[in-house]
Design a protein around this motif. Sequence first.
Motif, PDB file in Angstrom:
ATOM      1  N   ARG A 358      11.973 -64.858  39.038  1.00  0.00           N
ATOM      2  CA  ARG A 358      10.614 -64.576  38.613  1.00  0.00           C
ATOM      3  C   ARG A 358       9.822 -64.098  39.815  1.00  0.00           C
ATOM      4  NH1 ARG A 358       8.167 -63.023  34.014  1.00  0.00           N
ATOM      5  NH2 ARG A 358       6.008 -63.747  33.918  1.00  0.00           N
ATOM      6  N   LEU A 359       9.170 -62.951  39.675  1.00  0.00           N
ATOM      7  CA  LEU A 359       8.473 -62.314  40.781  1.00  0.00           C
ATOM      8  C   LEU A 359       6.970 -62.226  40.517  1.00  0.00           C
ATOM      9  CD1 LEU A 359      10.877 -59.286  41.405  1.00  0.00           C
ATOM     10  CD2 LEU A 359      11.028 -61.612  42.321  1.00  0.00           C
ATOM     11  N   ALA A 360       6.222 -62.248  41.595  1.00  0.00           N
ATOM     12  CA  ALA A 360       4.777 -62.032  41.538  1.00  0.00           C
ATOM     13  C   ALA A 360       4.437 -60.852  42.424  1.00  0.00           C
ATOM     14  CB  ALA A 360       4.028 -63.281  42.002  1.00  0.00           C
ATOM     15  N   ALA A 361       3.518 -60.035  41.972  1.00  0.00           N
ATOM     16  CA  ALA A 361       3.114 -58.863  42.752  1.00  0.00           C
ATOM     17  C   ALA A 361       2.386 -59.303  44.014  1.00  0.00           C
ATOM     18  CB  ALA A 361       2.226 -57.959  41.915  1.00  0.00           C
ATOM     19  N   ALA A 362       2.638 -58.587  45.124  1.00  0.00           N
ATOM     20  CA  ALA A 362       1.966 -58.833  46.398  1.00  0.00           C
ATOM     21  C   ALA A 362       1.537 -57.486  46.973  1.00  0.00           C
ATOM     22  CB  ALA A 362       2.900 -59.562  47.366  1.00  0.00           C
ATOM     23  N   ASP A 363       0.711 -57.519  47.996  1.00  0.00           N
ATOM     24  CA  ASP A 363       0.202 -56.285  48.586  1.00  0.00           C
ATOM     25  C   ASP A 363       1.323 -55.380  49.091  1.00  0.00           C
ATOM     26  OD1 ASP A 363      -2.346 -57.114  48.053  1.00  0.00           O
ATOM     27  OD2 ASP A 363      -2.711 -57.912  50.066  1.00  0.00           O
ATOM     28  N   ASP A 364       2.410 -55.996  49.592  1.00  0.00           N
ATOM     29  CA  ASP A 364       3.507 -55.195  50.134  1.00  0.00           C
ATOM     30  C   ASP A 364       4.731 -55.186  49.232  1.00  0.00           C
ATOM     31  OD1 ASP A 364       4.070 -57.842  50.441  1.00  0.00           O
ATOM     32  OD2 ASP A 364       4.848 -57.688  52.497  1.00  0.00           O
ATOM     33  N   GLY A 365       4.550 -55.486  47.947  1.00  0.00           N
ATOM     34  CA  GLY A 365       5.674 -55.446  47.012  1.00  0.00           C
ATOM     35  C   GLY A 365       5.695 -56.649  46.091  1.00  0.00           C
ATOM     36  N   HIS A 366       6.739 -57.483  46.208  1.00  0.00           N
ATOM     37  CA  HIS A 366       6.893 -58.638  45.339  1.00  0.00           C
ATOM     38  C   HIS A 366       7.299 -59.866  46.144  1.00  0.00           C
ATOM     39  CE1 HIS A 366       7.457 -55.215  42.558  1.00  0.00           C
ATOM     40  NE2 HIS A 366       6.959 -56.025  41.642  1.00  0.00           N
ATOM     41  N   ARG A 367       7.003 -61.019  45.567  1.00  0.00           N
ATOM     42  CA  ARG A 367       7.440 -62.289  46.117  1.00  0.00           C
ATOM     43  C   ARG A 367       8.167 -63.056  45.019  1.00  0.00           C
ATOM     44  NH1 ARG A 367       6.023 -60.014  49.987  1.00  0.00           N
ATOM     45  NH2 ARG A 367       4.631 -60.646  51.680  1.00  0.00           N
ATOM     46  N   VAL A 368       9.242 -63.763  45.379  1.00  0.00           N
ATOM     47  CA  VAL A 368       9.927 -64.634  44.430  1.00  0.00           C
ATOM     48  C   VAL A 368       9.100 -65.914  44.277  1.00  0.00           C
ATOM     49  CG1 VAL A 368      12.014 -65.975  43.951  1.00  0.00           C
ATOM     50  CG2 VAL A 368      12.198 -63.741  45.049  1.00  0.00           C
ATOM     51  N   VAL A 369       8.808 -66.298  43.019  1.00  0.00           N
ATOM     52  CA  VAL A 369       8.075 -67.537  42.764  1.00  0.00           C
ATOM     53  C   VAL A 369       8.915 -68.533  41.970  1.00  0.00           C
ATOM     54  CG1 VAL A 369       5.801 -66.486  42.909  1.00  0.00           C
ATOM     55  CG2 VAL A 369       7.000 -66.505  40.712  1.00  0.00           C
ATOM     56  N   GLY A 370      10.041 -68.073  41.425  1.00  0.00           N
ATOM     57  CA  GLY A 370      10.920 -68.962  40.674  1.00  0.00           C
ATOM     58  C   GLY A 370      12.278 -68.326  40.494  1.00  0.00           C
ATOM     59  N   ALA A 371      13.291 -69.144  40.299  1.00  0.00           N
ATOM     60  CA  ALA A 371      14.645 -68.633  40.071  1.00  0.00           C
ATOM     61  C   ALA A 371      15.445 -69.687  39.336  1.00  0.00           C
ATOM     62  CB  ALA A 371      15.325 -68.273  41.389  1.00  0.00           C
ATOM     63  N   ALA A 372      16.438 -69.241  38.583  1.00  0.00           N
ATOM     64  CA  ALA A 372      17.364 -70.136  37.893  1.00  0.00           C
ATOM     65  C   ALA A 372      18.719 -69.449  37.857  1.00  0.00           C
ATOM     66  CB  ALA A 372      16.878 -70.453  36.485  1.00  0.00           C
ATOM     67  N   ALA A 373      19.787 -70.238  37.840  1.00  0.00           N
ATOM     68  CA  ALA A 373      21.124 -69.655  37.882  1.00  0.00           C
ATOM     69  C   ALA A 373      22.141 -70.586  37.253  1.00  0.00           C
ATOM     70  CB  ALA A 373      21.530 -69.342  39.324  1.00  0.00           C
ATOM     71  N   VAL A 374      23.212 -69.994  36.748  1.00  0.00           N
ATOM     72  CA  VAL A 374      24.369 -70.731  36.244  1.00  0.00           C
ATOM     73  C   VAL A 374      25.479 -70.609  37.277  1.00  0.00           C
ATOM     74  CG1 VAL A 374      26.169 -70.794  34.474  1.00  0.00           C
ATOM     75  CG2 VAL A 374      23.790 -70.381  33.822  1.00  0.00           C
ATOM     76  N   ASP A 375      25.959 -71.752  37.754  1.00  0.00           N
ATOM     77  CA  ASP A 375      26.991 -71.766  38.800  1.00  0.00           C
ATOM     78  C   ASP A 375      26.605 -70.811  39.933  1.00  0.00           C
ATOM     79  OD1 ASP A 375      28.543 -73.611  37.425  1.00  0.00           O
ATOM     80  OD2 ASP A 375      29.674 -72.083  36.346  1.00  0.00           O
ATOM     81  N   GLY A 376      25.374 -70.919  40.346  1.00  0.00           N
ATOM     82  CA  GLY A 376      24.854 -70.002  41.378  1.00  0.00           C
ATOM     83  C   GLY A 376      24.099 -70.734  42.460  1.00  0.00           C
ATOM     84  N   GLY A 377      24.760 -71.676  43.104  1.00  0.00           N
ATOM     85  CA  GLY A 377      24.098 -72.460  44.135  1.00  0.00           C
ATOM     86  C   GLY A 377      23.572 -71.623  45.283  1.00  0.00           C
ATOM     87  N   VAL A 378      24.327 -70.606  45.684  1.00  0.00           N
ATOM     88  CA  VAL A 378      23.878 -69.749  46.788  1.00  0.00           C
ATOM     89  C   VAL A 378      22.606 -69.001  46.390  1.00  0.00           C
ATOM     90  CG1 VAL A 378      24.459 -67.794  48.260  1.00  0.00           C
ATOM     91  CG2 VAL A 378      26.192 -69.519  47.746  1.00  0.00           C
ATOM     92  N   ALA A 379      22.586 -68.507  45.159  1.00  0.00           N
ATOM     93  CA  ALA A 379      21.402 -67.789  44.676  1.00  0.00           C
ATOM     94  C   ALA A 379      20.159 -68.666  44.736  1.00  0.00           C
ATOM     95  CB  ALA A 379      21.629 -67.305  43.249  1.00  0.00           C
ATOM     96  N   ILE A 380      20.304 -69.923  44.354  1.00  0.00           N
ATOM     97  CA  ILE A 380      19.159 -70.825  44.338  1.00  0.00           C
ATOM     98  C   ILE A 380      18.725 -71.181  45.751  1.00  0.00           C
ATOM     99  CG2 ILE A 380      18.363 -73.107  43.636  1.00  0.00           C
ATOM    100  CD1 ILE A 380      18.569 -71.021  41.385  1.00  0.00           C
ATOM    101  N   ARG A 381      19.689 -71.412  46.646  1.00  0.00           N
ATOM    102  CA  ARG A 381      19.319 -71.730  48.024  1.00  0.00           C
ATOM    103  C   ARG A 381      18.591 -70.567  48.683  1.00  0.00           C
ATOM    104  NH1 ARG A 381      24.413 -74.218  47.775  1.00  0.00           N
ATOM    105  NH2 ARG A 381      25.470 -72.470  48.801  1.00  0.00           N
ATOM    106  N   VAL A 382      19.060 -69.361  48.424  1.00  0.00           N
ATOM    107  CA  VAL A 382      18.404 -68.177  48.983  1.00  0.00           C
ATOM    108  C   VAL A 382      17.014 -68.006  48.375  1.00  0.00           C
ATOM    109  CG1 VAL A 382      18.466 -65.651  49.053  1.00  0.00           C
ATOM    110  CG2 VAL A 382      20.523 -66.967  49.620  1.00  0.00           C
ATOM    111  N   ALA A 383      16.917 -68.168  47.058  1.00  0.00           N
ATOM    112  CA  ALA A 383      15.614 -68.027  46.396  1.00  0.00           C
ATOM    113  C   ALA A 383      14.621 -69.060  46.920  1.00  0.00           C
ATOM    114  CB  ALA A 383      15.778 -68.169  44.889  1.00  0.00           C
ATOM    115  N   ARG A 384      15.107 -70.256  47.176  1.00  0.00           N
ATOM    116  CA  ARG A 384      14.214 -71.298  47.681  1.00  0.00           C
ATOM    117  C   ARG A 384      13.671 -70.933  49.057  1.00  0.00           C
ATOM    118  NH1 ARG A 384      15.667 -77.744  47.436  1.00  0.00           N
ATOM    119  NH2 ARG A 384      13.518 -78.441  47.174  1.00  0.00           N
ATOM    120  N   ARG A 385      14.513 -70.388  49.905  1.00  0.00           N
ATOM    121  CA  ARG A 385      14.048 -69.955  51.228  1.00  0.00           C
ATOM    122  C   ARG A 385      13.042 -68.820  51.098  1.00  0.00           C
ATOM    123  NH1 ARG A 385      19.470 -69.849  55.092  1.00  0.00           N
ATOM    124  NH2 ARG A 385      20.033 -72.048  54.839  1.00  0.00           N
TER     125      ARG A 385
END
Length: 410
Positions: A358-385
């Motif tokens: 889930r993305l939110a608009a920002a002045d220089d593009g987008h920011r991640v504000v939420g993420a969810a994944a199935v068997d995707g621990g790496v995706a979630i760790r990256v999204a959290r950072r």
Amino acid sequence: MIVVGGGLGGFTAVQQLRGRGFAGRIAVVDPEGVPYDRPPLSKEFLAGSIDAEQLLFVEPHWFAERGVDVYAAAATAVDLPDAEDDDGRVAVTLSDGGRLTADRIVFATGGKPRALPVPGGDLDSLLVLRTRADAEKLRAGLVPGARLAVIGGGLIGAEAASAAHRLGVEVTLIDPVDPPLVPAVGPELAGRLHAMHAAAGIRVLAAAPSEISVRDGVHELAFGDGIGPVSADVVLVGIGIVPNTALAEAAGVEVDGGILTDDAQRTSHPRAWAVGDCTRPRLGDGSPGRRAEHWESAMHAGTAAAAAMLGQEPPAQTASWFWSDRHGVHVEGVGDMTAGDTTVTRADASGNVQAAFRLAAADDGHRVVGAAAVDGGVAIRVARRMIDRGTAADPARLADPAVPYKQLLK
């Protein structure tokens, strides 16, 4: 210090108080005695792959060795001193007639399962899943060939339905929302997760029962809109919880759909803190925010409360995180999938939605504000950072399975 409640939030407060140097006495008050973990109740414990001893946060002797008294009783009343009385004591009355006093108190009273608001929704034979005793009672009825109706397709309902199905139980999962969990994981991933039930052989009804009756041990769930009745030997109701706030409210602590707390878990009384499912955050403008009912949020709350009680700074908060398991897959979510304005999905090798951002608009593009994944621990760790750091996000790279998740941080 007195901690009323032995869930994760209460236990973490105790653990952190000792770890941060508090040398005074600590009392834990909970009818179930020694604190234990709750999430496995609807998964491994229900399936029989772990036992009651494996639910414990620590060995029982841990408490005695650290000068922590555990009272297996309910707190029936809390008396708080006047806010201006620096010498006053907090007093807690116990269900066994005992009375404890302390300098400060932590309310970790959790929540109780929400009742089904239909005729028959208050039948004693309807089961809920909140405590170890609840899980043991449910598990006793999950014998091969038994018929289980699960009302509520959220995390607990889905987990219990999956575990029961693996035990050879005939399961019907009932929820009027199709699919459930959209606020938690987004519509794309929610659809994939909900479809797993039918694919596994579970009957799924997008409906709500209008009445429940029981005769000779068999429950009959009636529906409107031309849907025939459902017969079940066991009925599990999992439609959310109501925060246990009565004890705090009677003590004069401010409550509004939960015990109101600031970011250090302080309540409206200077001697009282609150953590876990019983709480609701007070936002910067004074209005109440959304309650958090996940494992990690309770742990963070216990840490923040202990630090504040000792006049210390708690660790910096990170984006909220949760996990769940069903039908052999692991689901994780981080941040807020209801915020922002754009959703980007990434498919796995089979073309199924594997992750949603889930993305939110920002002045220089987008920011991640939420993420969810199935068997995707790496995706979630990256999204959290990315959420914690405010890293700019390229929607095309997020959606491209050829781009390794870790490269998104560069």
